[in-house]
Design a protein around this motif. Structure first.
Motif, mmCIF file in Angstrom:
data_model
loop_
_atom_site.group_PDB
_atom_site.id
_atom_site.type_symbol
_atom_site.label_atom_id
_atom_site.label_comp_id
_atom_site.label_asym_id
_atom_site.label_seq_id
_atom_site.Cartn_x
_atom_site.Cartn_y
_atom_site.Cartn_z
ATOM 1 N N PHE A 122 4.031 8.606 3.642
ATOM 2 C CA PHE A 122 5.253 7.892 3.282
ATOM 3 C C PHE A 122 6.401 8.880 3.108
ATOM 4 N N GLU A 123 7.543 8.535 3.663
ATOM 5 C CA GLU A 123 8.789 9.242 3.364
ATOM 6 C C GLU A 123 9.705 8.284 2.623
ATOM 7 N N VAL A 124 10.232 8.731 1.505
ATOM 8 C CA VAL A 124 11.076 7.889 0.663
ATOM 9 C C VAL A 124 12.472 8.500 0.616
ATOM 10 N N ASP A 125 13.389 7.841 1.282
ATOM 11 C CA ASP A 125 14.780 8.311 1.256
ATOM 12 C C ASP A 125 15.666 7.092 1.037
ATOM 13 N N ALA A 126 16.559 6.799 1.959
ATOM 14 C CA ALA A 126 17.361 5.585 1.818
ATOM 15 C C ALA A 126 16.463 4.361 1.888
ATOM 16 N N GLU A 127 15.405 4.459 2.678
ATOM 17 C CA GLU A 127 14.388 3.414 2.730
ATOM 18 C C GLU A 127 13.021 4.087 2.865
ATOM 19 N N THR A 128 11.981 3.334 2.565
ATOM 20 C CA THR A 128 10.624 3.875 2.635
ATOM 21 C C THR A 128 10.072 3.704 4.045
ATOM 22 N N MET A 129 9.673 4.821 4.636
ATOM 23 C CA MET A 129 9.080 4.810 5.971
ATOM 24 C C MET A 129 7.593 5.152 5.849
ATOM 25 N N GLU A 130 6.763 4.397 6.552
ATOM 26 C CA GLU A 130 5.309 4.582 6.498
ATOM 27 C C GLU A 130 4.788 4.954 7.880
ATOM 28 N N TYR A 131 3.903 5.970 7.920
ATOM 29 C CA TYR A 131 3.358 6.434 9.195
ATOM 30 C C TYR A 131 1.837 6.573 9.083
ATOM 31 N N PRO A 132 1.071 5.933 9.953
ATOM 32 C CA PRO A 132 -0.377 6.198 9.990
ATOM 33 C C PRO A 132 -0.610 7.668 10.339
ATOM 34 N N LEU A 133 -1.535 8.313 9.637
ATOM 35 C CA LEU A 133 -1.747 9.743 9.842
ATOM 36 C C LEU A 133 -3.144 10.062 10.369
ATOM 37 N N ALA A 134 -4.187 9.468 9.773
ATOM 38 C CA ALA A 134 -5.561 9.762 10.178
ATOM 39 C C ALA A 134 -6.437 8.551 9.893
ATOM 40 N N ASP A 135 -7.500 8.407 10.677
ATOM 41 C CA ASP A 135 -8.386 7.254 10.518
ATOM 42 C C ASP A 135 -9.193 7.316 9.229
ATOM 43 N N HIS A 136 -9.416 8.521 8.718
ATOM 44 C CA HIS A 136 -10.180 8.688 7.483
ATOM 45 C C HIS A 136 -9.934 10.091 6.947
ATOM 46 N N PHE A 137 -10.437 10.379 5.749
ATOM 47 C CA PHE A 137 -10.137 11.633 5.065
ATOM 48 C C PHE A 137 -10.711 12.842 5.805
ATOM 49 N N ASP A 138 -11.898 12.705 6.389
ATOM 50 C CA ASP A 138 -12.473 13.821 7.141
ATOM 51 C C ASP A 138 -11.569 14.210 8.303
#
Length: 334
Positions: A122-138
């Motif tokens: 998540f990037e929180v600035d003027a608005e919150t932007m969400e980006y998928p990063l990885a399928d799981h923690f590993d």
């Protein structure tokens, strides 16, 4: 996976995590924490990392890397702060924050599941932007890297993979920093397991505790199935008797891994979505779940087999005529 905790810890490390700590956290948060995350916080309950970044997940983000300053532990000042921080930064419910500093956050995403969560940024600035990063923690851990800057551009010979003779000569120098680099660059790719086992035995009593912890982590995370059974037993015993608590913790984790049954392996497969197997001490088979399908990949071969259910995977997969369970039994006898 390389040793994750930085020796010069600049993050927050909380009181040691135990099975009770983990159980209480899962009850409090209403989720199942990723098994690899649990294993890491049992070694050190939060802190800064040896690798400080992951590649940016989107071209919309100006920087090529996302900074990962630390990994939150279990407790107040760690993942227990998630509800407050979610409200403070207007983030969505159903996530557990595990890293971040105000305007950017990394989180376990439990909005569609209670276990094996994907990782979101998540990037929180003027608005919150969400980006998928990885399928799981590993998968997230595998993405970790050192952010390149001016100080990394002039890599020298210390970063090269060493020959056996060169590594043994370096071992005699007692230069911990050079040795630490060589362990990452050389030992993790080594496939002469008789030589590697002897080197691990020598390093298991090295004077610097961070070196001992580094090789203990490497053995636990990626090399235990390849080593001779007697050598592995000796290493576990040495780690048990080590004066350093981090090294002792790896002895416990190694014993758990060594004593796994096939049914425990299946349970781990359900819990984390990824479980590697080793075939003939040289070929790693990755088994994981992705977008509703169960997938088998054989390292070193351009092969991916997909199954609509775990039951079909267990019934239909064959490697040289062996089922998954028979591959497991063969691995257990190595």
């Amino acid at each position: 996976m390389q040793a994750i905790w930085a020796e010069d810890n600049m993050g927050i490390s909380l009181e040691s995590a135990t099975d009770t700590t983990v159980r209480e956290a899962e009850e409090r948060l209403g989720v199942v924490l990723p098994l690899t995350y649990v294993a890491l916080v049992k070694v050190q309950n939060g802190g800064s990392l040896t690798a400080n970044a992951v590649p940016s997940p989107s071209k919309d983000i100006q920087e090529p890397y996302i900074e990962v300053e630390e990994l939150f532990g279990i407790g107040d000042g760690g993942i227990y702060d998630s509800p407050y921080l979610i409200k403070e930064w207007d983030l969505p419910a159903g996530i557990v924050l595990f890293s971040g500093t105000g305007h950017s956050w990394l989180a376990f995403d439990y909005r569609q599941t209670k276990e094996n969560p994907p990782i979101v940024y998540f990037e929180v600035d003027a608005e919150t932007m969400e980006y998928p990063l990885a399928d799981h923690f590993d998968a997230f851990l595998e993405m970790l890297c050192v952010e390149e800057g001016e100080e990394w551009e002039d890599a020298d010979d210390e970063d090269e993979i060493l020959t056996h003779q060169a590594f043994e000569a370096l071992l005699k120098e007692k230069n911990s920093e050079k040795l630490r680099n060589a362990i990452e660059r050389t030992l993790q790719f080594e496939m002469d397991y008789e030589w590697l086992g002897n080197i691990y035995l020598k390093l298991s009593t090295y004077p610097t505790h961070s070196i001992r912890a580094k090789i203990a982590n490497q053995i636990w995370s990626m090399k235990s199935a390849f080593l001779d059974e007697n050598v592995l037993a000796k290493l576990v015993q040495v780690f048990k008797e080590d004066a350093n608590q981090e090294v002792q913790a790896y002895a416990e984790l190694l014993e758990e891994k060594i004593n796994w049954s096939y049914h425990q392996w299946l349970s781990n497969l359900d819990g984390t979505g990824t479980s590697p197997l080793v075939y003939d001490q040289k070929r790693i088979i990755h088994v994981y779940k992705d977008e509703g399908a169960w997938i088998v990949e054989i390292e070193g071969k351009d092969l991916e087999q997909r199954y609509s259910s775990k039951e079909k995977l267990l019934d239909e997969f064959k490697l040289n005529g062996l089922t998954i369970e028979q591959v497991w039994e063969r691995m257990a006898l190595l």
